[in-house]
Design a protein around this motif. Structure first.
Motif, PDB file in Angstrom:
ATOM      1  N   UNK A 151       0.750  -9.257 -15.369  1.00  0.00           N
ATOM      2  CA  UNK A 151       1.422  -8.278 -14.511  1.00  0.00           C
ATOM      3  C   UNK A 151       0.705  -6.936 -14.608  1.00  0.00           C
ATOM      4  N   UNK A 152       0.688  -6.207 -13.483  1.00  0.00           N
ATOM      5  CA  UNK A 152      -0.023  -4.929 -13.415  1.00  0.00           C
ATOM      6  C   UNK A 152       0.823  -3.903 -12.651  1.00  0.00           C
ATOM      7  N   UNK A 153       0.549  -2.644 -12.944  1.00  0.00           N
ATOM      8  CA  UNK A 153       1.226  -1.561 -12.229  1.00  0.00           C
ATOM      9  C   UNK A 153       0.581  -1.287 -10.885  1.00  0.00           C
ATOM     10  N   UNK A 154      -0.695  -1.597 -10.764  1.00  0.00           N
ATOM     11  CA  UNK A 154      -1.409  -1.362  -9.506  1.00  0.00           C
ATOM     12  C   UNK A 154      -2.587  -2.316  -9.408  1.00  0.00           C
ATOM     13  N   UNK A 190      -3.112   6.617 -11.527  1.00  0.00           N
ATOM     14  CA  UNK A 190      -2.902   5.450 -12.384  1.00  0.00           C
ATOM     15  C   UNK A 190      -3.230   5.783 -13.842  1.00  0.00           C
ATOM     16  N   UNK A 191      -3.150   7.047 -14.194  1.00  0.00           N
ATOM     17  CA  UNK A 191      -3.412   7.452 -15.579  1.00  0.00           C
ATOM     18  C   UNK A 191      -2.584   6.628 -16.561  1.00  0.00           C
ATOM     19  N   UNK A 192      -3.259   5.924 -17.461  1.00  0.00           N
ATOM     20  CA  UNK A 192      -2.588   5.191 -18.513  1.00  0.00           C
ATOM     21  C   UNK A 192      -1.839   3.950 -18.068  1.00  0.00           C
ATOM     22  N   UNK A 193      -1.992   3.531 -16.810  1.00  0.00           N
ATOM     23  CA  UNK A 193      -1.251   2.371 -16.323  1.00  0.00           C
ATOM     24  C   UNK A 193      -2.081   1.089 -16.440  1.00  0.00           C
ATOM     25  N   UNK A 194      -1.385  -0.041 -16.244  1.00  0.00           N
ATOM     26  CA  UNK A 194      -2.060  -1.341 -16.251  1.00  0.00           C
ATOM     27  C   UNK A 194      -2.620  -1.584 -14.854  1.00  0.00           C
ATOM     28  N   UNK A 195      -3.932  -1.736 -14.773  1.00  0.00           N
ATOM     29  CA  UNK A 195      -4.601  -1.824 -13.475  1.00  0.00           C
ATOM     30  C   UNK A 195      -5.426  -3.103 -13.392  1.00  0.00           C
ATOM     31  N   UNK A 196      -5.311  -3.774 -12.251  1.00  0.00           N
ATOM     32  CA  UNK A 196      -6.161  -4.922 -11.963  1.00  0.00           C
ATOM     33  C   UNK A 196      -7.113  -4.541 -10.841  1.00  0.00           C
ATOM     34  N   UNK A 227       0.841  -1.203   0.000  1.00  0.00           N
ATOM     35  CA  UNK A 227       0.000   0.000   0.000  1.00  0.00           C
ATOM     36  C   UNK A 227       0.871   1.247   0.000  1.00  0.00           C
ATOM     37  N   UNK A 228       1.898   1.257   0.845  1.00  0.00           N
ATOM     38  CA  UNK A 228       2.793   2.408   0.925  1.00  0.00           C
ATOM     39  C   UNK A 228       3.482   2.671  -0.419  1.00  0.00           C
ATOM     40  N   UNK A 229       3.737   1.635  -1.164  1.00  0.00           N
ATOM     41  CA  UNK A 229       4.403   1.775  -2.469  1.00  0.00           C
ATOM     42  C   UNK A 229       3.434   2.064  -3.597  1.00  0.00           C
ATOM     43  N   UNK A 230       2.139   2.124  -3.283  1.00  0.00           N
ATOM     44  CA  UNK A 230       1.148   2.439  -4.302  1.00  0.00           C
ATOM     45  C   UNK A 230       0.824   1.276  -5.214  1.00  0.00           C
ATOM     46  N   UNK A 231       1.229   0.062  -4.835  1.00  0.00           N
ATOM     47  CA  UNK A 231       0.954  -1.114  -5.653  1.00  0.00           C
ATOM     48  C   UNK A 231      -0.427  -1.684  -5.351  1.00  0.00           C
ATOM     49  N   UNK A 232      -0.862  -1.573  -4.106  1.00  0.00           N
ATOM     50  CA  UNK A 232      -2.213  -1.966  -3.721  1.00  0.00           C
ATOM     51  C   UNK A 232      -2.963  -0.708  -3.297  1.00  0.00           C
ATOM     52  N   UNK A 233      -4.127  -0.507  -3.882  1.00  0.00           N
ATOM     53  CA  UNK A 233      -4.919   0.694  -3.631  1.00  0.00           C
ATOM     54  C   UNK A 233      -6.357   0.295  -3.315  1.00  0.00           C
TER      55      UNK A 233
END
Length: 331
Positions: free
Chosen positions: A224-227, A143-149, A127-133
């Motif tokens: 794989x996802x960015x967030x 997360x503009x334009x990122x790969x999101x799950x 969470x602190x790294x912004x990987x889990x939101x």
């Protein structure tokens, strides 16, 4: 039992509890804040939508500044956990904190909620790294334009994915441990929005470097996802008021009127433990309303009468002169 009964006991030291502390201290009320240190605001890496901080602010930094501000005016804030709350026949509340008991004429419940987290090792770090939101309203812009799950088990997951579609076209909806339960109409809506749907259950999700990876799917593919956004829901920390018979909604949140009063006389609630938009700004606004209502109750200002539909209409008599004036806020 202390001989002197406090004006108010604030349970919870998150944005709602600390805002109330600032107000109550400036109202010169005798009160105490009991904080278990479990505010989920502390997990926020950087809040970018909290007004007044153009560069954003870390959740712990915000809480630290609010604590300092409350203590500047004499607020008594202690670390501890309230394990029991009862209301005596004379209307006084008695709370148990470890071996101690605290008596107060009023209580403000600001205990928040607990997020249901995906089964990941060291979720707080992710969470602190912004990987889990958890909140697209709070940080969808990041997360503009990122790969999101999005992890969810049905409609709630799809709704989160549809909301995030504003920010990115690369969204995948998946489920941990069990297949997705979407209706034909929901699957059609996902397809129309360009949201990829993984029908089979993902066995586990891991963090590798700066990415989240969904592993061991039946088709053998690894994504794989960015967030990763969790749409698994949350649980209100409202167990303290169960024995009081306080009215809760179907999610376990405390039902309040527009003065943040619960169905239990003298018990107020503010923040995420109340059903509303779970935002820091909302929690702070509710706390300001609650603290002012508590102050006016203690100084003998009559409460507004209940409306026929069991809601309470706005009554300017509960505000100070400047706040009830037609020119309030124009200064």
């Amino acid at each position: 039992m202390p001989d002197n009964v406090l004006d108010c006991l604030v349970i919870g030291g998150g944005p709602a509890g600390l805002t109330a502390a600032i107000y109550l201290a400036r109202f010169r009320r005798r009160f105490q804040v009991v904080d278990a240190g479990a505010s989920r605001a502390a997990l926020i890496p950087t809040s970018h939508n909290h007004a007044g901080f153009p560069e954003g602010i870390h959740g712990r930094t915000l809480l630290s500044r609010m604590t300092e501000q409350a203590r500047k005016y004499g607020a008594h804030i202690v670390h501890g956990r309230v394990t029991d709350l009862e209301r005596r026949a004379d209307g006084v509340f008695v709370a148990r904190v470890g071996p101690d008991r605290i008596a107060a004429h009023t209580v403000l419940l600001a205990t928040g909620v607990v997020d249901r987290e995906p089964d990941l090792p060291d979720v707080p770090d992710a969470i602190q790294r912004g990987l889990v939101r958890h909140c697209g309203i709070c940080d969808g812009y990041e997360v503009l334009g990122k790969r999101v799950a999005v992890i969810g088990h049905g409609s709630s997951g799809l709704h989160e994915a549809q909301f995030l579609r504003t920010y990115t076209a690369d969204i995948t909806l998946l489920s941990l441990g069990c297949p997705l339960t979407l209706s034909p109409d929901e699957r059609r809506a996902a397809a129309e929005a360009g949201i990829a749907v993984v029908e089979e259950a993902v066995e586990r999700v891991v963090v590798e470097g700066d990415q989240v990876r969904a592993l061991a799917m039946r088709d053998g593919e690894c994504r794989s996802f960015d967030a990763l956004y969790s749409a698994l829901g949350s649980d209100a920390r409202s167990t303290l008021v169960h024995d009081l018979g306080t009215r809760l909604d179907d999610k376990g949140c405390v039902v309040t009127d527009e003065h943040q009063r619960s169905s239990t006389e003298g018990l107020f609630a503010a923040g995420d433990v109340v059903r509303s938009l779970d935002q820091i700004s909302v929690a702070m606004g509710q706390a300001a309303i609650a603290a002012t209502a508590i102050h006016n109750r203690l100084r003998g200002v009559p409460s507004p009468k209940e409306a026929p539909d069991d809601t309470l209409s706005f009554s300017p008599q509960n505000l100070c002169t400047c706040c009830s004036s037609p020119d309030a806020g124009r200064r």
